[in-house]
Every structure is written in C-alpha cells, then in structure tokens.
Enzyme design. Structure first.
Site, short mmCIF file in Angstrom:
data_model
loop_
_atom_site.label_atom_id
_atom_site.label_comp_id
_atom_site.label_asym_id
_atom_site.label_seq_id
_atom_site.Cartn_x
_atom_site.Cartn_y
_atom_site.Cartn_z
N GLU A 204 -2.36 -8.73 3.61
CA GLU A 204 -2.75 -9.24 4.93
C GLU A 204 -4.25 -9.26 5.15
O GLU A 204 -4.73 -9.82 6.12
CB GLU A 204 -2.04 -8.41 6.02
N HIS B 88 -3.87 -4.92 -0.04
CA HIS B 88 -3.45 -5.38 1.28
C HIS B 88 -3.39 -6.91 1.31
O HIS B 88 -4.41 -7.56 1.46
CB HIS B 88 -4.41 -4.85 2.34
N CYS C 198 0.83 -1.22 0.00
CA CYS C 198 0.00 0.00 0.00
C CYS C 198 0.87 1.27 0.00
O CYS C 198 1.59 1.50 -0.96
CB CYS C 198 -1.00 -0.03 1.14
#
Lengths: 257, 207
Positions: B187, B185, B79
């Site tokens: 994650e 993202h 990001c």
C-alpha cells in the site's frame, strides 16, 4: 540493495506550499496536494509536509490536507507542525500519514517520543531538529546547539546529546536540518550530518542546503545519511525528480529508478 | 468485498485507500461474520509479533484466520501479517505464531552505522518464477520496507520474491496455495504495489 531516499519537503502556510531562506521571506509556490501528486508521479520516495503556522496559531495540523494527500499518493509521507499531543499524532496517522514529526514539542516534552513510539510504533515517530553551529561549547561540546523556531531561539541543548537521548526514548528516524545551511543551496552541513549519522542506529535524513545532485552525492558519501530532504531546487523547477535520480544513479548512488 | 482484518496491529487507513484506488470495495473489520462472508481477505499489520499474536488470540481471530486460509479464499498478508503466518518469531522472546507456513521469523544483525536495523526504505525484489499476483510487475522493482525481523521459510519452494539486506537474502514475498504474503508494504510502494494489489483483487486463489 536498500536505496537512498529522496524526500521533497513541502512547507505549508495558509493551506499553500511556501518556501523561505533560513526560515524567512516565504513565497507561495502552489497547492500541497497538487504538488504532492506531481512529485509522487515523478518518482520521489517519500514526502514530508510541515504545517509551519499551526503551532504559532495554536491549532492542530490541517487534517483535511493530510486526508487529501493520503487519498492521492501511495508512498509514505510524514507530517509535522501542530502536533502537540498523542491525540494529534493519532489523528494524523489515522488520516493516512506514515510518520509524524515532532520538533519543539520534543524539546519541551521529551517523553512524547517514548509515548508515541510505544503507542504507534517507533517507525512512525520522527524527530525533527534545527541545530546551529555554536560557540557555547561549554553546554554544547559537539559544536552544535539545538534551536527552536528555525534558529530564532537557542536552547542550550547539545545536538549530539539530544539525538542519543531521542534514540534511547525510542525515536524511529531523525531529520537533521541545519539552520546554517537551510535555503542556501550551497550543500548540506557535512560535518554535522556525519557526526549525527555515525552516532545513532536509526535512519538519518539530511536536510538544508541541497541545491544540486552533487550535494546529495557529497552527503551520501561523506556521512551515513539514509535520505535527503530537498525543497527549493525542485519547487522552482530548476530540477525534476527524474533528473536528480538519473544523475545520482550515474554518480554511483543507489536510488529507486 | 474484501475484508481487511483489524486486530489492533497498526493503522489500516492506507491499506483501505490503496484497495479503493485499484477499484475494489474493502471494509476494515474484526467481525468474524463479516470476515467469513468476504470474497477475499487482507491481513496487514505493523508493530511487534508478540502483541499481534496476543491481539489475534484475544479477539478469537487466530483460529478464524487458519480456517479462512484453509477454505481456499484468496488471502494476502502484509508485513507483520506475513510474519505471524510462520511457526515462530524471534521477536518478544520467541513468539509462537500461527504455523501456517513452515519456518521462522528472525532478527537482522545490525552493523551500524552502515547497516541499521530496522531496514527502512525502498529495496528491490527479485521474483522467482511466475504467479498471478506479480503479472505485469517488472522483476527487481523497488518496494517500501519497514522491519527489523525477516521471514525464513524452511522450504524455499514457498519463496516468490527475494530481497537482500544486512548480508541476508530473505524471502520478501511468499506463496502457498491461496495464500500470498509480502514483507514490504504494497500500500506504500507506489504503482508496483498497487499493481500487485490490483492483481490480488482479481485473483481466484489458484496458482
């Protein structure tokens, strides 16, 4: 292309997921972490948890639950209920929540939206609101009035003015939970969702009344909602996330498969 | 051990949890000694590019990040951690960035109510070519995005994945030698995100 998000909502009472109709008659459905894992595995796009008794009991959100969820699912989730300060927001975000949702706090203290947005980023700050159809058109010319406590208290605040103000303050997303439609499984309040989604430039989440895939198609085609919250239809086992996504895709809605 | 660089640019809890999930050890740190001793580096970040660059400079991490990338160590930006690798970002009135990848970071054009900025949600990534990090990941998989600005490398040979939003097809994943970075993202992107993180944790930094 960017897909429409399907967001299961888990209302937590006494550490268990519950579900009511029009914010009443709650029944226990299961353990929040177990249910979150089940919906994550099934392919939901995001989750939202409301600690619905935290405010009434004057305690912060159940941080241990937030941590347990974060350690088990790897998609965004929002938490609400029991967020009464910037410190509470920070605790929830550091525990692993992607977003925090404020509702009655924002009504009593609107500046918390801007403070949270500045401190943690607008994308973290969600405004939850519970509008109801109103006859109080003098104060609420849009035809919808913001309520507190899920429709039990009226505020005299116009729904459309409220979302515009929240956007000016720096909110990142708005959840429009129709009190009239909540728990009915008769479809979203389309006019309300359309009005809100056409008048703000942040993502809008439609909530309340979704009982089948067609209701989601209706709200996504009639309004500019970006996401929909679902609860009863999956909690009862009447539908699975896989089935909903397959049906939406077949009906032409872009979803993550 | 993996160093997740903490430069006061957002919440790193979920990055650490995701790395743990794929079986690797990670520490969240801004300590240059720890970062230098790490086998690999994750460089995350949310928020504004201007503040991110200010924080990097204040912590003395801007030059360290450049040195660590130059050392050949596997390096993963996520990001804003991708955006500041470029030469310049339009955010905060043209922010000068680290200049490791040639190109700029540009603002999406909003066209409400159809196209809102930021882009928030799941969008697909069309992978171009092969790379160890995308092994076992189906092409056009969906990943989770939250951003108002998008990377525009000046040389398309850095593009590993492309995504379309607001009438722009942009480089949502880039690579350059031992460096890989995603606008989305990893994650928060479910199993496909974890797969790329797992691949990164095993990667020797060679393409």
């Amino acid at each position: 292309m960017l897909t429409k998000r399907i967001i299961p909502c888990l209302d937590i009472r006494d550490k268990k997921v519950t579900k009511g109709v029009k914010f009443k008659n709650n029944v226990i459905l299961g353990d929040p972490v177990e249910m979150a894992i089940k919906y994550y595995e099934a392919g939901c796009d995001e989750l939202v948890f409301y600690d619905i008794t935290a405010s009434a009991e004057g305690r912060p959100i159940d941080i241990d639950m937030v941590k347990a969820v974060a350690a088990n699912i790897y998609i965004p989730f929002a938490v609400g209920g029991g967020i009464s300060s910037l410190k509470d927001m920070e605790m929830a975000l550091l525990a692993g929540a992607e977003k925090v949702s404020v509702n009655s706090l924002a009504i009593s203290n609107p500046s918390i939206i801007g403070e949270g947005s500045k401190a943690f980023g607008a994308q973290c700050i969600v405004l939850g609101m519970d509008p109801i159809k109103t006859k109080n058109l003098g104060k609420c010319p849009s035809g919808y009035e913001i309520t507190r406590r899920g429709g039990r208290e009226f505020t005299g605040i116009d729904a459309l003015e409220w979302v515009k103000r929240a956007e000016d303050l720096g909110v990142g997303e708005i959840v429009v939970n129709s009190v009239d439609a909540d728990g009915t499984r008769q479809g979203c309040e389309l006019e309300l969702t359309k009005m809100i989604s056409e008048n703000v430039n942040v993502p809008v989440v439609a909530s309340g009344g979704v009982g089948c895939s067609q209701h989601m198609v209706d709200v996504f085609t009639y309004s500019h909602a970006d996401a929909v919250i679902i609860a009863g239809m999956i909690h009862t086992g009447d539908y699975t996330i896989e089935q909903i996504k397959a049906e939406l895709s077949a009906m032409g809605v872009a979803v993550r498969l | 051990m993996i160093a997740i660089i903490d430069y006061k640019a957002g919440n790193l809890t979920s990055v650490k949890l995701a790395v743990k999930k794929v079986g690797a050890e990670a520490v969240i740190t801004s300590d240059p000694i720890v970062i230098k001793s790490a086998e690999r580096i994750i460089f995350p970040g949310v928020g504004a590019a201007g503040a991110a660059m200010d924080n990097l400079r204040a912590l003395g991490l801007d030059s360290l990040v450049k040195e660590e990338i130059a050392s050949g160590k596997p390096f993963l930006g996520i990001c804003v951690g991708l955006q500041v690798l470029f030469e310049m970002s339009e955010e905060d009135g043209d922010t000068e960035c680290l200049g490791i990848v040639p190109g700029q970071v540009k603002l999406f054009k909003a066209a409400p109510p159809e196209t809102k900025v930021p882009q928030m949600g799941w969008n697909s990534v069309n992978f171009i070519g092969e790379h160890p990090l995308i092994e076992g990941v189906r092409n056009n998989s969906y990943f989770y995005f939250v951003h108002s600005y998008y990377p525009a490398p000046s040389d398309s040979s850095y593009t590993l994945g492309e995504t379309t939003y607001a009438d722009v097809t942009f480089s949502s994943m880039i690579f350059k030698d031992n460096l890989v970075a995603s606008q989305f993202h990893l994650e928060k992107s479910g199993k496909v995100g974890l797969k790329i993180l797992e691949n990164f944790c095993k990667w020797d930094g060679k393409c």
